[in-house]
Structures are given as structure tokens and as C-alpha cells.
Write a protein that holds these residues in place. Structure first.
Motif, PDB file in Angstrom:
ATOM      1  N   SER A  22       0.104   0.635  -4.774  1.00 42.85           N
ATOM      2  CA  SER A  22       0.490   0.066  -6.040  1.00 42.85           C
ATOM      3  C   SER A  22      -0.730  -0.454  -6.821  1.00 42.85           C
ATOM      4  O   SER A  22      -1.768  -0.849  -6.222  1.00 42.85           O
ATOM      5  CB  SER A  22       1.429  -1.162  -5.506  1.00 42.85           C
ATOM      6  OG  SER A  22       1.647  -2.120  -6.477  1.00 42.85           O
ATOM      7  N   ILE A  44       5.892  -5.976  -7.751  1.00 39.74           N
ATOM      8  CA  ILE A  44       6.388  -4.483  -8.180  1.00 39.74           C
ATOM      9  C   ILE A  44       7.575  -4.629  -8.852  1.00 39.74           C
ATOM     10  O   ILE A  44       8.822  -5.366  -8.210  1.00 39.74           O
ATOM     11  CB  ILE A  44       6.429  -3.715  -6.947  1.00 39.74           C
ATOM     12  CG1 ILE A  44       5.066  -3.705  -6.257  1.00 39.74           C
ATOM     13  CG2 ILE A  44       7.096  -2.262  -7.014  1.00 39.74           C
ATOM     14  CD1 ILE A  44       4.870  -2.849  -5.118  1.00 39.74           C
ATOM     15  N   VAL A  52       8.960   1.780  -8.984  1.00 42.70           N
ATOM     16  CA  VAL A  52       8.240   2.806  -7.929  1.00 42.70           C
ATOM     17  C   VAL A  52       8.797   4.200  -8.268  1.00 42.70           C
ATOM     18  O   VAL A  52      10.043   4.428  -8.220  1.00 42.70           O
ATOM     19  CB  VAL A  52       8.841   2.304  -6.680  1.00 42.70           C
ATOM     20  CG1 VAL A  52       8.408   3.279  -5.795  1.00 42.70           C
ATOM     21  CG2 VAL A  52       8.527   0.749  -6.332  1.00 42.70           C
ATOM     22  N   ALA A 101       4.024   1.073  -8.825  1.00 43.19           N
ATOM     23  CA  ALA A 101       3.800   1.616  -7.546  1.00 43.19           C
ATOM     24  C   ALA A 101       4.541   3.257  -7.429  1.00 43.19           C
ATOM     25  O   ALA A 101       5.209   3.343  -8.249  1.00 43.19           O
ATOM     26  CB  ALA A 101       4.360   0.686  -6.485  1.00 43.19           C
TER      27      ALA A 101
END
Length: 241
Positions: A86, A93, A96, A133
Motif C-alpha cells: 500500500s 485505504i 485495492v 493498495a
């Protein structure tokens, strides 16, 4: 007699298993192919092979699934090859990128983010997407921790979350396998694990990565009661995603 078709992962974490199979008499009675984890699972689900070393998250999708070996790919804490990398700390976050190679690691990331870190994030499989991330597994992670601001080892985080070890991949069959074959298969795997030093000699050194520590310490290979308990818990969490 027709050979038993087997698909195994072609990562460093399986090299000892492959060594054992290739240096045992069992090699004459099997048809072995080396694939990425997702392809191992697909072949087993579709009936292209009889046995696969598959990501455990795919087990519910395999017809007549049964774990046929005493050995697996596991860890008890940090494994050093299954990461969320990340650019921001976990609490920040929002997006992803998933790894196309493994269903288990993607689901483990989702489970940890939702239930361990209690985060609601957006996931994508678009390789060109710009995300906070990314999930990355296997040999492609070797020596990469320093390339990112944050590296979350999912084996370590699962241990922090549940207190349990983890099983990433298991030897699963989609049909009944004879007791005699299973005994010979386990003996071959055990032989390979006993010769990890020979396996290491044949591996190309990796930058900023201790292969010996990885094969001898970070990875754990026994299918234990605790690891089976972790598998059941993990599959339960997947159902709640």
C-alpha cells in the motif's frame, strides 16, 4: 493403468514438493503439470486433473472435494510472500487491486479488511487501475517490501486477528483416491521437504530476500488440526463477505 493427473503451483513455495515427486517412483504413475494457483483450481474444478495443489478458497467449488495429503502450503504468522502492498496506512485505504493469480489471497485480503481492520473498500481486477493498495503473492513479492510505503503480511495479520495459523493451498482431489496412492504421494512430499537444502542450491538468489529462511521457517507444510480449524473459519468468513 491410466496416470493420475496432477496440477501443482510453479512457485518457490512448492519447489520441495515438486522435487519430492520428481525424485520418487511415483513420478512414473502421474501426469504432472505446473501452473499458477488459479489455473490449478480451474483444472480441478473442470475435471481436467484428478488432484490439484489449489488455493483453499476454491475448495467449495470442487466437485467431491477431499484433501488427500498430510502436507499443504501454510504459515504460522508471517509468510513473507502474501501481501497487501500500500501507498497509505491501512486506515486510509479506499481502493485495492486484486491479484489474478490466487482466489485465496484475494479473499483473505477481503476478510482481513472487513473483519479485522473493519474497512469498507472498493476492489478491482483492472491491472491498469490506480489504487491505494494491491494484493500480490508468490515469487513476484520477493524483495519488494521496500518498494512500498506499507507492506502488510497477510499471514501475520491473520494470526493477529484469529490467533491461528493459516493454510493457503492444499492438495485436493475431485474423486476417491486409493489409500495406497495417498501413502506413496505423502511419502514423496515428505521426501521433498527433507531435501529443502538441495532445492535451495538449485534456486536463483533473490535480491533482498532470504530463500533459506522462507523455505525452512516462514513456510510451514503440515496439515495440522489448528490449520484445519483455520481453514473452516476462513471459509465461514468468506461466506459473510
Amino acid at each position: 493403468m491410466s496416470k493420475i493427473k496432477i496440477s501443482a503451483v510453479a512457485y518457490t513455495n512448492t519447489k520441495a514438493f515438486i522435487y519430492g515427486l520428481e525424485h520418487s517412483a511415483i513420478i512414473d504413475s502421474i501426469d504432472l503439470s505446473l501452473d499458477i494457483p488459479s489455473d490449478c483450481a480451474a483444472k480441478l474444478i473442470d475435471g481436467q486433473v484428478d488432484i490439484g495443489l489449489i488455493p483453499v478458497a476454491a475448495i467449495p467449488l470442487v466437485p467431491n472435494a477431499n484433501i488427500i495429503a498430510d502436507y499443504c502450503i501454510g504459515s504460522d504468522g508471517a509468510v513473507n510472500s502474501v501481501f497487501i502492498f500500500s501507498n497509505v496506512p491501512i486506515e486510509e485505504i479506499k481502493t485495492v487491486k486484486l491479484d489474478a493469480h490466487s482466489r485465496t489471497s484475494n479473499n483473505l485480503a477481503k476478510v482481513l479488511l472487513k473483519f479485522h481492520w473493519q474497512k469498507v473498500v472498493a476492489f478491482t481486477t483492472d491491472l491498469d487501475a490506480n489504487t491505494d493498495a494491491m494484493v500480490l503473492i508468490g515469487d513476484r513479492t520477493f524483495g519488494k517490501k521496500d518498494d512500498f510505503a506499507y507492506a502488510y503480511d497477510m499471514g501475520e495479520e491473520w494470526k493477529n486477528f484469529t490467533g491461528l495459523p493459516f493454510m493457503y493451498a492444499a492438495w485436493v482431489a475431485n474423486k476417491v483416491i486409493s489409500k495406497e496412492f495417498k501413502e506413496e504421494f505423502n511419502a514423496a512430499l515428505r521426501f521433498g521437504l527433507a531435501h529443502r537444502d538441495e532445492v535451495l542450491k538449485a534456486l536463483k538468489p533473490s535480491r533482498n530476500f532470504d530463500l533459506s529462511d522462507y523455505l525452512h521457517h516462514k513456510l510451514q507444510f503440515d496439515v495440522t488440526d489448528e490449520r484445519r480449524k483455520a481453514l473452516s473459519l476462513f471459509l465461514e468468513y468468506i461466506q459473510k463477505l
